[in-house]
Design a protein around this motif. Structure first.
Motif, PDB file in Angstrom:
ATOM      1  N   LEU A 150       0.832  -1.198   0.000  1.00 38.06           N
ATOM      2  CA  LEU A 150       0.000   0.000   0.000  1.00 38.06           C
ATOM      3  C   LEU A 150       0.870   1.252   0.000  1.00 38.06           C
ATOM      4  N   SER A 151       1.984   1.201   0.724  1.00 39.11           N
ATOM      5  CA  SER A 151       2.934   2.317   0.711  1.00 39.11           C
ATOM      6  C   SER A 151       3.513   2.510  -0.694  1.00 39.11           C
ATOM      7  N   ALA A 152       3.850   1.397  -1.354  1.00 35.96           N
ATOM      8  CA  ALA A 152       4.373   1.474  -2.724  1.00 35.96           C
ATOM      9  C   ALA A 152       3.318   2.006  -3.684  1.00 35.96           C
ATOM     10  N   LEU A 153       2.065   1.644  -3.462  1.00 32.92           N
ATOM     11  CA  LEU A 153       0.983   2.190  -4.289  1.00 32.92           C
ATOM     12  C   LEU A 153       0.877   3.703  -4.098  1.00 32.92           C
ATOM     13  N   GLY A 154       1.149   4.155  -2.871  1.00 37.34           N
ATOM     14  CA  GLY A 154       1.198   5.598  -2.633  1.00 37.34           C
ATOM     15  C   GLY A 154       2.295   6.267  -3.431  1.00 37.34           C
ATOM     16  N   ALA A 155       3.437   5.592  -3.531  1.00 38.92           N
ATOM     17  CA  ALA A 155       4.541   6.126  -4.323  1.00 38.92           C
ATOM     18  C   ALA A 155       4.168   6.187  -5.801  1.00 38.92           C
ATOM     19  N   ALA A 156       3.428   5.187  -6.275  1.00 41.12           N
ATOM     20  CA  ALA A 156       2.970   5.186  -7.668  1.00 41.12           C
ATOM     21  C   ALA A 156       1.941   6.286  -7.893  1.00 41.12           C
ATOM     22  N   VAL A 159       3.293   9.578  -8.614  1.00 36.54           N
ATOM     23  CA  VAL A 159       3.737   9.751 -10.007  1.00 36.54           C
ATOM     24  C   VAL A 159       2.554  10.182 -10.863  1.00 36.54           C
ATOM     25  N   SER A 160       1.463   9.420 -10.801  1.00 34.92           N
ATOM     26  CA  SER A 160       0.244   9.769 -11.535  1.00 34.92           C
ATOM     27  C   SER A 160      -0.857   8.782 -11.186  1.00 34.92           C
ATOM     28  N   SER A 161      -2.095   9.185 -11.423  1.00 33.04           N
ATOM     29  CA  SER A 161      -3.220   8.283 -11.205  1.00 33.04           C
ATOM     30  C   SER A 161      -3.141   7.083 -12.138  1.00 33.04           C
ATOM     31  N   GLU A 162      -2.679   7.330 -13.360  1.00 33.75           N
ATOM     32  CA  GLU A 162      -2.561   6.249 -14.343  1.00 33.75           C
ATOM     33  C   GLU A 162      -1.524   5.226 -13.890  1.00 33.75           C
ATOM     34  N   ALA A 163      -0.397   5.714 -13.369  1.00 35.49           N
ATOM     35  CA  ALA A 163       0.648   4.809 -12.883  1.00 35.49           C
ATOM     36  C   ALA A 163       0.121   3.978 -11.721  1.00 35.49           C
ATOM     37  N   PHE A 164      -0.651   4.602 -10.858  1.00 29.83           N
ATOM     38  CA  PHE A 164      -1.255   3.905  -9.720  1.00 29.83           C
ATOM     39  C   PHE A 164      -2.148   2.762 -10.193  1.00 29.83           C
ATOM     40  N   LEU A 165      -3.032   3.040 -11.137  1.00 32.20           N
ATOM     41  CA  LEU A 165      -3.955   2.012 -11.614  1.00 32.20           C
ATOM     42  C   LEU A 165      -3.222   0.875 -12.314  1.00 32.20           C
ATOM     43  N   GLU A 166      -2.234   1.216 -13.120  1.00 34.79           N
ATOM     44  CA  GLU A 166      -1.473   0.181 -13.820  1.00 34.79           C
ATOM     45  C   GLU A 166      -0.670  -0.668 -12.842  1.00 34.79           C
ATOM     46  N   TYR A 167      -0.120  -0.016 -11.835  1.00 26.21           N
ATOM     47  CA  TYR A 167       0.673  -0.741 -10.838  1.00 26.21           C
ATOM     48  C   TYR A 167      -0.210  -1.666 -10.009  1.00 26.21           C
ATOM     49  N   LYS A 168      -1.369  -1.178  -9.636  1.00 22.32           N
ATOM     50  CA  LYS A 168      -2.309  -2.010  -8.886  1.00 22.32           C
ATOM     51  C   LYS A 168      -2.687  -3.254  -9.696  1.00 22.32           C
ATOM     52  N   THR A 169      -2.941  -3.061 -10.973  1.00 19.48           N
ATOM     53  CA  THR A 169      -3.267  -4.187 -11.845  1.00 19.48           C
ATOM     54  C   THR A 169      -2.118  -5.191 -11.890  1.00 19.48           C
ATOM     55  N   SER A 199       5.521   1.450 -17.601  1.00 21.09           N
ATOM     56  CA  SER A 199       6.402   2.409 -18.283  1.00 21.09           C
ATOM     57  C   SER A 199       6.704   3.632 -17.419  1.00 21.09           C
ATOM     58  N   ALA A 200       5.708   4.170 -16.731  1.00 17.48           N
ATOM     59  CA  ALA A 200       5.902   5.381 -15.928  1.00 17.48           C
ATOM     60  C   ALA A 200       6.746   5.124 -14.685  1.00 17.48           C
ATOM     61  N   LEU A 201       6.875   3.860 -14.282  1.00 19.59           N
ATOM     62  CA  LEU A 201       7.626   3.523 -13.072  1.00 19.59           C
ATOM     63  C   LEU A 201       8.939   2.824 -13.356  1.00 19.59           C
ATOM     64  N   ASN A 202       9.106   2.345 -14.568  1.00 22.76           N
ATOM     65  CA  ASN A 202      10.305   1.611 -14.937  1.00 22.76           C
ATOM     66  C   ASN A 202      11.543   2.503 -14.808  1.00 22.76           C
TER      67      ASN A 202
END
Length: 270
Positions: A150-156, A159-169, A199-202
């Protein structure tokens, strides 16, 4: 054996258990690193450039300390302590609230089966999405993977809402989601490995530093409190207009595309 000796034996056993738990806590907290003294740096460098560090949280009660740390709210949040996470088109009139625990296997099953449909409807502007993260599986199963993820999702999210959703997936994907009894998300390197598929987190050093330093650990705990106060008892739970969306059984979250579509269409009309 006298009562006194029996009591002493129990006390000794409890002390051994406490010490073992402390050792396990230390082993599990290899994630928070700080720079060691320069003299140690020199020795390690001479030994062949092996990475040097000590664990920032190399002590019992790390998460208890994190609860008292300075709160850093991710970007793209609002509300008290930044625990309101809503995303989507301004034109969308209704909001689908999703309650999920990162370690939850049923959440992973939902994401793998219905997630693409949720994302498609979201992208089409049918509704906004609000995310409420839970960490209760860390308590019931023991561990820290839910809090750490959940902390890592906060970090995503920062970055952006899109990065968050992609990371969660990605975290819920069949490839990367562990068994609920396997506390794999406690490992920062694993969380970063999964993030590198986005891509946004790589290779995103800001994101990686936030994960390693636990920048959003306090935020994750505050988000977890929001879930605990919600009255929701399990995950995944979906709500719209305060009403819980269920599948054909009338009790659990819709776990098929057909059931989700039926439930969401009814909620949007309601």
């Amino acid at each position: 054996m006298s009562k006194r000796n029996s009591a002493q034996a129990k006390t000794a056993a409890r002390e051994r258990l406490r010490i073992e738990r402390e050792r396990e806590a230390k082993r599990s907290k290899v994630r928070r690193q700080i720079i060691v003294a320069c003299s140690v740096v020199a020795v390690l460098a001479a030994a062949g450039g092996i990475g040097y560090a000590v664990v920032q949280a190399n002590k019992p009660g790390y998460w208890e300390d994190a609860a008292k740390a300075k709160l850093v709210e991710p970007a793209n949040t609002s509300g008290k302590n930044g625990t309101t996470v809503v995303m989507g088109k301004a034109s969308a009139k209704k909001t689908l609230v999703m309650y999920e625990d990162p370690r939850c296997p049923i959440c992973a099953s939902f994401e793998q089966t219905v997630g693409a449909t949720v994302k498609s409807d979201f992208d089409a502007g049918k509704f906004k999405l609000q995310y409420v993260g839970a960490t209760f599986l860390d308590r019931s199963l023991t561990g820290e993977g839910s809090k750490n993820a959940l902390s890592a999702l906060g970090a995503a999210l920062d970055v952006s809402s899109e990065a968050f959703l992609e990371y969660k997936t990605a975290l819920y994907s069949a490839k990367y989601h562990p068994e609920e009894t396997e506390d794999k998300f406690k490992d920062d390197s694993y969380l970063i490995k999964v993030a590198d598929t986005i891509s946004a987190l790589n290779g995103n050093t800001k994101f990686q530093t936030a994960v390693k330093n636990g920048t959003y650990d306090r935020w994750a705990l505050e988000m977890s409190k929001t879930f605990d106060k919600s009255g929701v008892s399990g995950t995944p739970t979906l709500k719209m207009d305060g009403k819980t969306l269920t599948g054909s059984d009338g009790q659990n979250a819709p776990m098929t595309v057909a059931d989700f579509t039926t439930a969401i269409d009814a909620a949007l009309k309601g």
